[in-house]
Motif scaffolding. Structure first.
Motif, PDB file in Angstrom:
ATOM      1  N   THR A 217      34.624  45.680  38.676  1.00  0.00           N
ATOM      2  CA  THR A 217      33.156  45.537  38.131  1.00  0.00           C
ATOM      3  C   THR A 217      32.661  45.977  36.987  1.00  0.00           C
ATOM      4  OG1 THR A 217      32.257  47.345  39.373  1.00  0.00           O
ATOM      5  CG2 THR A 217      32.764  45.831  40.634  1.00  0.00           C
ATOM      6  N   THR A 218      32.226  44.958  36.044  1.00  0.00           N
ATOM      7  CA  THR A 218      31.922  45.502  34.833  1.00  0.00           C
ATOM      8  C   THR A 218      30.742  44.520  34.046  1.00  0.00           C
ATOM      9  OG1 THR A 218      33.069  45.785  32.551  1.00  0.00           O
ATOM     10  CG2 THR A 218      33.847  43.784  33.701  1.00  0.00           C
ATOM     11  N   HIS A 219      30.205  45.528  33.100  1.00  0.00           N
ATOM     12  CA  HIS A 219      29.162  44.333  32.138  1.00  0.00           C
ATOM     13  C   HIS A 219      29.595  43.882  30.830  1.00  0.00           C
ATOM     14  CE1 HIS A 219      25.573  44.826  34.695  1.00  0.00           C
ATOM     15  NE2 HIS A 219      25.965  46.033  35.079  1.00  0.00           N
ATOM     16  N   ASP A 220      31.028  44.619  30.726  1.00  0.00           N
ATOM     17  CA  ASP A 220      31.765  44.017  29.539  1.00  0.00           C
ATOM     18  C   ASP A 220      32.511  42.884  29.787  1.00  0.00           C
ATOM     19  OD1 ASP A 220      33.520  43.974  27.244  1.00  0.00           O
ATOM     20  OD2 ASP A 220      33.868  46.036  27.252  1.00  0.00           O
ATOM     21  N   LEU A 221      32.131  41.893  29.388  1.00  0.00           N
ATOM     22  CA  LEU A 221      32.814  40.625  29.722  1.00  0.00           C
ATOM     23  C   LEU A 221      33.873  40.331  28.960  1.00  0.00           C
ATOM     24  CD1 LEU A 221      29.544  38.354  29.767  1.00  0.00           C
ATOM     25  CD2 LEU A 221      31.072  39.328  31.627  1.00  0.00           C
ATOM     26  N   GLY A 222      34.373  41.191  27.856  1.00  0.00           N
ATOM     27  CA  GLY A 222      35.632  41.303  27.163  1.00  0.00           C
ATOM     28  C   GLY A 222      36.658  41.883  28.013  1.00  0.00           C
ATOM     29  N   ASP A 223      36.374  42.700  28.957  1.00  0.00           N
ATOM     30  CA  ASP A 223      37.393  42.924  29.986  1.00  0.00           C
ATOM     31  C   ASP A 223      37.588  41.724  31.033  1.00  0.00           C
ATOM     32  OD1 ASP A 223      37.054  45.818  29.186  1.00  0.00           O
ATOM     33  OD2 ASP A 223      35.934  46.221  30.782  1.00  0.00           O
ATOM     34  N   ILE A 224      36.814  41.218  31.412  1.00  0.00           N
ATOM     35  CA  ILE A 224      36.842  39.853  32.125  1.00  0.00           C
ATOM     36  C   ILE A 224      37.802  38.872  31.384  1.00  0.00           C
ATOM     37  CG2 ILE A 224      35.721  37.915  33.287  1.00  0.00           C
ATOM     38  CD1 ILE A 224      35.264  40.717  34.499  1.00  0.00           C
ATOM     39  N   GLU A 225      37.491  38.596  30.326  1.00  0.00           N
ATOM     40  CA  GLU A 225      38.507  37.549  29.432  1.00  0.00           C
ATOM     41  C   GLU A 225      39.676  38.089  29.298  1.00  0.00           C
ATOM     42  OE1 GLU A 225      36.132  34.632  26.587  1.00  0.00           O
ATOM     43  OE2 GLU A 225      35.426  36.794  25.772  1.00  0.00           O
TER      44      GLU A 225
END
Length: 258
Positions: free
Chosen positions: A203-211
Protein backbone atom coordinates in the motif's frame (compact mmCIF):
# COMPACT_ATOMS: atom_id res chain seq x y z
CA UNK A 1 -2.01 -16.85 -0.10
CA UNK A 2 -4.46 -14.05 0.80
CA UNK A 3 -8.23 -14.56 0.58
CA UNK A 4 -11.01 -12.11 1.44
CA UNK A 5 -14.64 -13.05 0.93
CA UNK A 6 -17.42 -10.54 1.58
CA UNK A 7 -15.37 -8.74 4.22
CA UNK A 8 -16.77 -5.73 6.01
CA UNK A 9 -15.60 -3.70 8.96
CA UNK A 10 -17.75 -1.16 10.78
CA UNK A 11 -17.00 1.20 13.64
CA UNK A 12 -19.44 2.87 16.00
CA UNK A 13 -18.64 6.56 16.43
CA UNK A 14 -20.23 8.95 18.93
CA UNK A 15 -20.42 12.57 17.82
CA UNK A 16 -21.37 15.65 19.73
CA UNK A 17 -24.88 16.82 18.76
CA UNK A 18 -25.44 19.57 21.29
CA UNK A 19 -24.20 20.72 24.67
CA UNK A 20 -25.31 17.55 26.48
CA UNK A 21 -26.20 15.12 23.72
CA UNK A 22 -24.20 12.78 21.50
CA UNK A 23 -25.43 10.90 18.45
CA UNK A 24 -24.21 7.41 17.52
CA UNK A 25 -23.14 6.77 13.94
CA UNK A 26 -21.94 3.59 12.25
CA UNK A 27 -18.97 4.11 9.92
CA UNK A 28 -18.43 1.41 7.29
CA UNK A 29 -14.66 1.48 6.71
CA UNK A 30 -14.72 -1.63 4.48
CA UNK A 31 -17.75 -2.93 2.58
CA UNK A 32 -18.23 -6.38 1.04
CA UNK A 33 -14.58 -6.65 0.00
CA UNK A 34 -13.52 -9.78 -1.88
CA UNK A 35 -10.21 -10.59 -3.59
CA UNK A 36 -7.46 -13.21 -3.74
CA UNK A 37 -3.68 -12.88 -3.96
CA UNK A 38 -1.88 -16.02 -5.10
CA UNK A 39 1.58 -17.14 -4.00
CA UNK A 40 4.39 -15.10 -5.57
CA UNK A 41 2.28 -12.12 -6.67
CA UNK A 42 3.42 -8.53 -6.13
CA UNK A 43 0.22 -6.49 -5.73
CA UNK A 44 -0.28 -2.77 -5.25
CA UNK A 45 -3.19 -1.76 -3.03
CA UNK A 46 -4.17 1.86 -3.71
CA UNK A 47 -6.75 4.27 -2.43
CA UNK A 48 -7.20 7.84 -1.19
CA UNK A 49 -6.97 8.69 2.50
CA UNK A 50 -9.89 7.15 4.35
CA UNK A 51 -10.63 4.61 1.60
CA UNK A 52 -10.11 1.58 3.86
CA UNK A 53 -6.52 0.56 3.06
CA UNK A 54 -5.20 0.66 6.62
CA UNK A 55 -8.30 -1.08 7.95
CA UNK A 56 -7.76 -3.86 5.42
CA UNK A 57 -4.10 -4.22 6.43
CA UNK A 58 -5.04 -4.38 10.11
CA UNK A 59 -7.53 -7.15 9.41
CA UNK A 60 -5.02 -9.08 7.30
CA UNK A 61 -2.50 -8.96 10.14
CA UNK A 62 -4.98 -9.79 12.90
CA UNK A 63 -4.96 -6.38 14.60
CA UNK A 64 -8.67 -6.00 13.77
CA UNK A 65 -11.38 -8.60 13.31
CA UNK A 66 -13.80 -8.25 10.39
CA UNK A 67 -17.39 -7.38 11.25
CA UNK A 68 -18.60 -9.59 8.41
CA UNK A 69 -17.05 -11.99 5.92
CA UNK A 70 -14.08 -14.35 5.92
CA UNK A 71 -10.30 -13.78 5.75
CA UNK A 72 -7.47 -16.27 5.28
CA UNK A 73 -3.78 -15.37 5.11
CA UNK A 74 -1.35 -18.24 4.51
CA UNK A 75 -4.27 -20.56 5.28
CA UNK A 76 -4.92 -19.01 8.72
CA UNK A 77 -7.67 -16.84 10.20
CA UNK A 78 -5.66 -13.72 11.20
CA UNK A 79 -7.75 -12.65 14.18
CA UNK A 80 -7.96 -16.16 15.69
CA UNK A 81 -4.47 -17.43 14.82
CA UNK A 82 -2.50 -14.24 15.26
CA UNK A 83 0.57 -15.82 16.88
CA UNK A 84 0.80 -18.59 14.30
CA UNK A 85 0.27 -16.07 11.49
CA UNK A 86 3.10 -13.87 12.79
CA UNK A 87 5.52 -16.67 11.90
CA UNK A 88 4.24 -16.73 8.30
CA UNK A 89 4.08 -13.00 7.50
CA UNK A 90 6.29 -9.92 7.70
CA UNK A 91 4.88 -6.42 8.11
CA UNK A 92 6.50 -3.02 7.52
CA UNK A 93 4.73 0.20 8.48
CA UNK A 94 6.59 3.14 6.95
CA UNK A 95 5.54 5.58 9.67
CA UNK A 96 6.21 3.20 12.59
CA UNK A 97 9.15 1.03 13.50
CA UNK A 98 9.42 -2.42 15.04
CA UNK A 99 12.99 -1.72 16.12
CA UNK A 100 14.08 -0.75 19.65
CA UNK A 101 14.88 2.96 19.59
CA UNK A 102 17.81 3.04 22.04
CA UNK A 103 19.44 -0.26 21.09
CA UNK A 104 21.99 -0.84 18.33
CA UNK A 105 20.37 -2.20 15.21
CA UNK A 106 22.05 -5.60 15.57
CA UNK A 107 20.59 -5.97 19.11
CA UNK A 108 17.10 -5.36 17.75
CA UNK A 109 17.70 -8.17 15.27
CA UNK A 110 18.79 -10.46 18.12
CA UNK A 111 15.63 -9.70 20.10
CA UNK A 112 13.51 -10.36 17.03
CA UNK A 113 15.21 -13.75 16.63
CA UNK A 114 14.13 -14.66 20.15
CA UNK A 115 10.60 -13.35 19.62
CA UNK A 116 10.15 -15.53 16.53
CA UNK A 117 12.18 -18.42 17.99
CA UNK A 118 14.37 -18.63 14.91
CA UNK A 119 17.18 -21.18 14.93
CA UNK A 120 20.50 -19.34 15.62
CA UNK A 121 22.28 -20.75 12.56
CA UNK A 122 19.34 -19.96 10.29
CA UNK A 123 19.16 -16.45 11.80
CA UNK A 124 22.88 -15.83 11.28
CA UNK A 125 22.75 -16.92 7.64
CA UNK A 126 19.60 -14.93 6.92
CA UNK A 127 20.98 -11.81 8.61
CA UNK A 128 24.22 -12.06 6.63
CA UNK A 129 22.22 -12.25 3.41
CA UNK A 130 20.02 -9.28 4.33
CA UNK A 131 23.01 -7.20 5.45
CA UNK A 132 24.61 -7.83 2.08
CA UNK A 133 21.66 -6.99 -0.16
CA UNK A 134 20.39 -4.08 1.99
CA UNK A 135 23.87 -2.75 2.77
CA UNK A 136 23.35 -2.70 6.55
CA UNK A 137 26.92 -3.46 7.61
CA UNK A 138 27.98 0.15 8.10
CA UNK A 139 25.41 0.94 10.80
CA UNK A 140 24.63 -2.35 12.62
CA UNK A 141 26.32 -0.98 15.76
CA UNK A 142 24.49 2.37 15.74
CA UNK A 143 21.44 2.94 17.99
CA UNK A 144 18.26 3.03 15.94
CA UNK A 145 17.55 6.62 17.05
CA UNK A 146 20.77 7.73 15.30
CA UNK A 147 19.91 6.16 11.95
CA UNK A 148 18.75 8.19 9.00
CA UNK A 149 15.23 7.52 7.75
CA UNK A 150 16.57 5.48 4.82
CA UNK A 151 18.81 3.40 7.09
CA UNK A 152 15.99 2.81 9.58
CA UNK A 153 13.63 1.75 6.80
CA UNK A 154 16.15 -0.77 5.48
CA UNK A 155 16.53 -2.03 9.04
CA UNK A 156 12.75 -2.41 9.38
CA UNK A 157 12.55 -4.37 6.13
CA UNK A 158 15.34 -6.67 7.30
CA UNK A 159 13.58 -7.16 10.66
CA UNK A 160 10.35 -8.13 8.88
CA UNK A 161 12.21 -10.72 6.79
CA UNK A 162 14.52 -12.32 9.36
CA UNK A 163 12.10 -15.22 9.93
CA UNK A 164 11.74 -15.73 6.14
CA UNK A 165 7.97 -15.08 5.86
CA UNK A 166 5.87 -16.32 2.97
CA UNK A 167 3.89 -13.05 2.83
CA UNK A 168 5.22 -9.50 3.16
CA UNK A 169 2.78 -6.63 3.83
CA UNK A 170 4.18 -3.15 3.20
CA UNK A 171 2.43 0.05 4.27
CA UNK A 172 4.19 3.10 2.75
CA UNK A 173 7.69 1.53 2.85
CA UNK A 174 9.37 4.39 0.94
CA UNK A 175 7.65 7.35 2.62
CA UNK A 176 10.07 10.22 3.14
CA UNK A 177 13.01 8.49 1.50
CA UNK A 178 15.39 10.24 -0.88
CA UNK A 179 15.83 9.09 -4.47
CA UNK A 180 18.85 6.88 -3.72
CA UNK A 181 17.22 5.17 -0.72
CA UNK A 182 14.01 4.60 -2.68
CA UNK A 183 15.93 2.97 -5.50
CA UNK A 184 17.74 0.68 -3.05
CA UNK A 185 14.53 -0.42 -1.34
CA UNK A 186 12.70 -0.94 -4.63
CA UNK A 187 15.56 -2.98 -6.05
CA UNK A 188 15.65 -5.21 -3.00
CA UNK A 189 11.88 -5.81 -3.03
CA UNK A 190 11.93 -6.64 -6.73
CA UNK A 191 14.73 -9.16 -6.16
CA UNK A 192 13.00 -10.65 -3.11
CA UNK A 193 9.83 -11.30 -5.08
CA UNK A 194 11.61 -12.62 -8.18
CA UNK A 195 14.21 -14.84 -6.51
CA UNK A 196 12.46 -16.08 -3.36
CA UNK A 197 8.85 -15.98 -4.58
CA UNK A 198 7.71 -13.96 -1.56
CA UNK A 199 4.12 -12.74 -1.90
CA UNK A 200 4.01 -8.96 -1.46
CA UNK A 201 1.05 -6.66 -0.81
CA UNK A 202 2.07 -3.00 -1.09
CA UNK A 203 0.00 0.00 0.00
CA UNK A 204 1.44 3.34 -0.98
CA UNK A 205 0.68 6.85 -2.18
CA UNK A 206 3.91 6.81 -4.20
CA UNK A 207 2.76 5.67 -7.61
CA UNK A 208 6.38 5.37 -8.71
CA UNK A 209 6.54 2.33 -6.42
CA UNK A 210 3.52 0.86 -8.19
CA UNK A 211 4.91 1.41 -11.69
CA UNK A 212 8.31 -0.06 -10.89
CA UNK A 213 7.29 -3.00 -8.68
CA UNK A 214 3.73 -4.23 -9.18
CA UNK A 215 2.27 -6.44 -11.87
CA UNK A 216 -1.23 -6.12 -10.45
CA UNK A 217 -3.05 -3.15 -8.94
CA UNK A 218 -6.17 -3.02 -6.77
CA UNK A 219 -7.86 0.28 -6.06
CA UNK A 220 -10.18 0.68 -3.07
CA UNK A 221 -12.51 3.64 -2.58
CA UNK A 222 -15.11 4.17 0.15
CA UNK A 223 -14.31 0.69 1.44
CA UNK A 224 -15.11 -1.12 -1.82
CA UNK A 225 -12.96 -2.45 -4.64
CA UNK A 226 -13.08 -0.02 -7.58
CA UNK A 227 -10.44 -1.64 -9.82
CA UNK A 228 -8.46 -4.89 -10.00
CA UNK A 229 -6.10 -5.56 -12.90
CA UNK A 230 -2.63 -5.08 -14.34
CA UNK A 231 -0.83 -1.75 -14.56
CA UNK A 232 -1.41 -1.84 -18.33
CA UNK A 233 -5.15 -2.36 -17.81
CA UNK A 234 -5.13 0.51 -15.32
CA UNK A 235 -3.58 2.79 -17.92
CA UNK A 236 -6.15 1.63 -20.50
CA UNK A 237 -8.99 2.98 -18.34
CA UNK A 238 -7.84 6.51 -19.19
CA UNK A 239 -5.71 6.28 -22.38
CA UNK A 240 -5.63 10.04 -22.85
CA UNK A 241 -3.73 10.56 -19.59
CA UNK A 242 0.06 10.69 -19.78
CA UNK A 243 0.97 9.63 -16.21
CA UNK A 244 -0.25 6.90 -13.89
CA UNK A 245 -0.94 9.60 -11.28
CA UNK A 246 -3.50 11.15 -13.65
CA UNK A 247 -5.00 7.73 -14.42
CA UNK A 248 -5.51 6.97 -10.73
CA UNK A 249 -6.94 10.45 -10.10
CA UNK A 250 -9.43 9.84 -12.92
CA UNK A 251 -10.45 6.51 -11.36
CA UNK A 252 -10.90 8.11 -7.95
CA UNK A 253 -13.12 10.76 -9.52
CA UNK A 254 -15.23 8.14 -11.30
CA UNK A 255 -15.61 6.13 -8.08
CA UNK A 256 -16.80 9.19 -6.15
CA UNK A 257 -19.28 10.16 -8.88
CA UNK A 258 -20.76 6.65 -9.04
Amino acid sequence: MIELEGVGRSFTVRRKAGRLRRDTHVVHAVRDLSFEVTAGEFVGYLGPNGAGKSTTIKMLTGILSPTTGRIRVAGLDPSRRRTALARRIGVVFGQRTMLWWDLPLKDSFTLIRHLYKVDPVRHRNRLAELCDVLDLGGFLDKPVRQLSLGQRMRGDIAAALLHDPAVLVLDEPTIGLDVVSKAAVRGFLRRLNAERGTTVLLTTHDLGDIERLCRRVMLIDHGSLAFDGTVEELRATAPDETSIEDVVTRLYTRAVQS
